[in-house]
Motif scaffolding. Sequence first.
Motif, short mmCIF file in Angstrom:
data_model
loop_
_atom_site.label_atom_id
_atom_site.label_comp_id
_atom_site.label_asym_id
_atom_site.label_seq_id
_atom_site.Cartn_x
_atom_site.Cartn_y
_atom_site.Cartn_z
N HIS A 260 11.49 -43.72 9.76
CA HIS A 260 11.64 -44.88 10.70
C HIS A 260 12.88 -45.59 10.55
O HIS A 260 13.61 -44.99 9.98
CB HIS A 260 10.50 -45.92 10.08
CG HIS A 260 10.56 -46.20 8.81
ND1 HIS A 260 11.42 -47.65 8.65
CD2 HIS A 260 10.40 -45.69 7.48
CE1 HIS A 260 11.44 -47.54 7.21
NE2 HIS A 260 10.72 -46.59 6.72
N GLU B 147 1.00 -60.63 5.52
CA GLU B 147 0.93 -58.99 5.56
C GLU B 147 1.27 -58.55 4.36
O GLU B 147 1.21 -57.32 4.33
CB GLU B 147 1.64 -58.52 6.59
CG GLU B 147 1.42 -59.03 8.20
CD GLU B 147 0.18 -58.53 8.69
OE1 GLU B 147 -0.24 -57.38 8.22
OE2 GLU B 147 -0.81 -58.91 9.19
N VAL C 75 3.39 -50.48 4.70
CA VAL C 75 2.65 -49.50 5.83
C VAL C 75 2.61 -50.43 7.15
O VAL C 75 2.78 -49.66 8.13
CB VAL C 75 1.09 -49.42 5.39
CG1 VAL C 75 0.23 -48.69 6.27
CG2 VAL C 75 0.93 -48.53 3.95
N THR C 76 2.34 -51.61 7.15
CA THR C 76 2.48 -52.26 8.36
C THR C 76 3.95 -52.46 8.98
O THR C 76 4.17 -52.47 10.11
CB THR C 76 1.91 -53.84 8.44
OG1 THR C 76 2.57 -54.57 7.47
CG2 THR C 76 0.30 -53.65 7.96
N THR D 192 6.08 -50.27 8.79
CA THR D 192 6.92 -48.65 9.08
C THR D 192 5.77 -48.05 9.89
O THR D 192 6.36 -46.89 10.44
CB THR D 192 7.27 -48.12 8.01
OG1 THR D 192 6.09 -47.84 7.12
CG2 THR D 192 8.37 -48.87 6.99
N GLY D 193 4.59 -48.36 9.88
CA GLY D 193 3.52 -47.77 10.62
C GLY D 193 3.16 -46.35 9.71
O GLY D 193 2.74 -45.34 10.32
N ALA D 194 3.82 -46.49 8.40
CA ALA D 194 3.30 -45.21 7.65
C ALA D 194 1.85 -44.76 7.54
O ALA D 194 1.37 -43.62 7.38
CB ALA D 194 3.63 -45.49 6.32
N PHE E 134 -0.38 -44.15 10.16
CA PHE E 134 -0.55 -43.48 11.17
C PHE E 134 0.19 -42.37 10.97
O PHE E 134 -0.49 -41.27 11.23
CB PHE E 134 -0.13 -43.95 12.39
CG PHE E 134 -1.10 -45.36 12.77
CD1 PHE E 134 -2.27 -45.05 13.37
CD2 PHE E 134 -0.65 -46.66 12.75
CE1 PHE E 134 -3.17 -46.38 13.54
CE2 PHE E 134 -1.54 -47.79 13.08
CZ PHE E 134 -2.88 -47.29 13.46
N ARG E 135 1.42 -42.34 10.48
CA ARG E 135 2.31 -41.17 10.13
C ARG E 135 1.59 -40.33 9.21
O ARG E 135 1.42 -38.92 9.19
CB ARG E 135 3.48 -41.71 9.73
CG ARG E 135 4.28 -42.66 10.61
CD ARG E 135 5.61 -43.09 9.96
NE ARG E 135 6.17 -44.25 10.89
CZ ARG E 135 7.05 -43.89 11.89
NH1 ARG E 135 7.38 -42.54 11.98
NH2 ARG E 135 7.57 -44.90 12.43
#
Length: 678
Positions: free
Chosen positions: A180, A197, A446-447, A449-451, A453-454
């Motif tokens: 990312h 968050e 997590v929010t 970086t979008g980890a 879903f990855r």
Amino acid sequence: MTVKNDGGAAAQARLDLDAAAELEKKYDSEMQFRNLSGFAARLVPALLVALSIFHYYTAGFGILTEHWHKAIHVAAVLSLIFLMFPTRRNFGPLIGGIPLYDWAFALLVAAACLYLPIIFDELTFRIGMPNTADMVMGTIMVVLLLEATRRAMGWVLPAIVIVFILYGLYGNHLTGVLAHPGASWEGFISHVYLTQEGIFGIPVKVVATFVFHFVLFGVLATRMGLGQFFIDLASIAAGRYPGGPAKVAVVSSAMFGTISGSSIANTVTTGSLTIPAMKRIGYKPHFAGAVEAAASAGGQITPPIMGAAAFVMIEFLNIPLTTLLIAAAIPAFMHFWGVFVQVHFEAKRLGLRGMPEAEIPKLWPTIKNGWPTVIPLVLLVGVIVEGFTPYLAAFTGITACIVVGFLNPRNRLTLRDLWDAFDIGSRYALAVGAAAAAVGIVVGVVTLTGAGFRISFMVTQAAAQTAEFFRPIVEMLPTSMASMKGLTLFLTLVFVALVCIAMGCGIPTTALYIVLAAIAAPAVQQLGVPPLAAHLFILYYGILADLTPPVCVAAYAAAGIAGSNPFRTGITAFRLGLAKATVPFVFAYSPAMLIMVDGFTWGDFLFTTISCAIGVLVLGIGMTGFAFTHMGLGAQAILVISALLMISPNIPMTLTGAVLALPVFFLNWRKSKRNAPS
């Protein structure tokens, strides 16, 4: 304080809660506090009681503005951790047994927490652009939060949080699906400290508004005699039958779990009575400890308390608490049913008797003396069922405990008892409070970086690729029994379960659930499992770590009481708790067991529940090696395989399992007839 119940006939039926507290302190790292002296020995307990009073008052008379309520809670919790949890060695001058630097850390972390609500109105104009004061306070907060978490529960959780921090900062150096753009330290602090968050997100909100209150209710309910009443009722119901004390352990732990929500607290409280009783009638020490550990581990899945993770779950899923309580009821029953079955057949195999009649309380005196202690629990459940907020339900239950405790002449509470209960309630909340704030950083990364879903994509892809290896076998089976999609789901669940067990060896259940809800639950949901089933699956396997060596904290506590080998006790406890390992797969494939899901039908529910209960029965017999008489290893293996097929909510597989099991039972019955004395 010793709880008295004139309806109990034997001295062994009496619980010494102070002795149980000492045992819990010995085996639970989250309760190992430093020895205080001087004015600190008076100040710290007063702060603990004040924290309980604050939560009790706000639950009944109105929660403060959310950002103030969370900040006050976290400031108090983290400050108290620095005052109460020691480092390996103290350096420098001591004040009241506390090093000067820990006093400084306590003040600094409190300032970092309270800084946010003070500048809350200004944050609207500088989110994403923190100034120098924001950065200083945010950095202090992150560093001291990690240290407080390390002191309260060891290195594992802080190490995981640090890995996520490094991933958030340097993810641009990775390749593949996890890569990312990365984040600056300013961007990281802004996201996890200044927004909702991160540190002050949902986990802290839940602990500050729900969990604390229910923990306090459980402590008060136990103090005013409800735990003893449950044990007396369990003794009356199951004590006289073969292996009576072990069955009492299962039944009493199931009932005590409704007010406890903690595996270790349940183990040391009920186990101080049941484990010696099991040993007296002939159970081996490791088996006696394992029974109590396995039964007590069900506390965190038993409504209406269910531990802190349950309250986090309802916030993540945005569902009413009643929905979760109804959904969790049948799976919880299956766990206790599985332990009870193995206890029964182990007693039959060993030829063990029940409890002596003199040790079993009399029904009418027990009810006459103990019924007032049930009033708080009834009121708490009633308020929840009526649709009011969980913290109002807890306030009602706590108030009822105080009123009944002071008015009940059979077991009257004193002001000292109330003070001690408020003190202990806050102590229980310290570690979980630190964990909630620490895993908030993980959720924030997590929010950011979008980890989530990855990682979910990686898990499902790995499962799909592994399933391809077994495609030739799957294509040989009837489509009604197996499919590639079903196998992919099965392998995904296995991968997630293994991660839950591995991480659960070093992380408390609540923290583990929060982390995996963010990164693993999406993988299960992508394959069509309803969100409620996916989250319960993660919760179940996280709790299973309490029984799984090498850590198995509940088994360690039970082994200490039983005087047995902890590893052997843990292995046996895992065997006794196998239903907890199999039932999550059932409701993942057939969510009808949970009732509160879309597309629910009574036909699916009845088939799934009945076949699962029979399968758990057969599994218990297979693991014990006794039905009508002793059976060989080959028969045991066939029964275990058939049980796993019967537990499956797939009709052809269930019927196949029944066909395999029936001849084994018939031959075992014939063998018992041949060996019976003429």
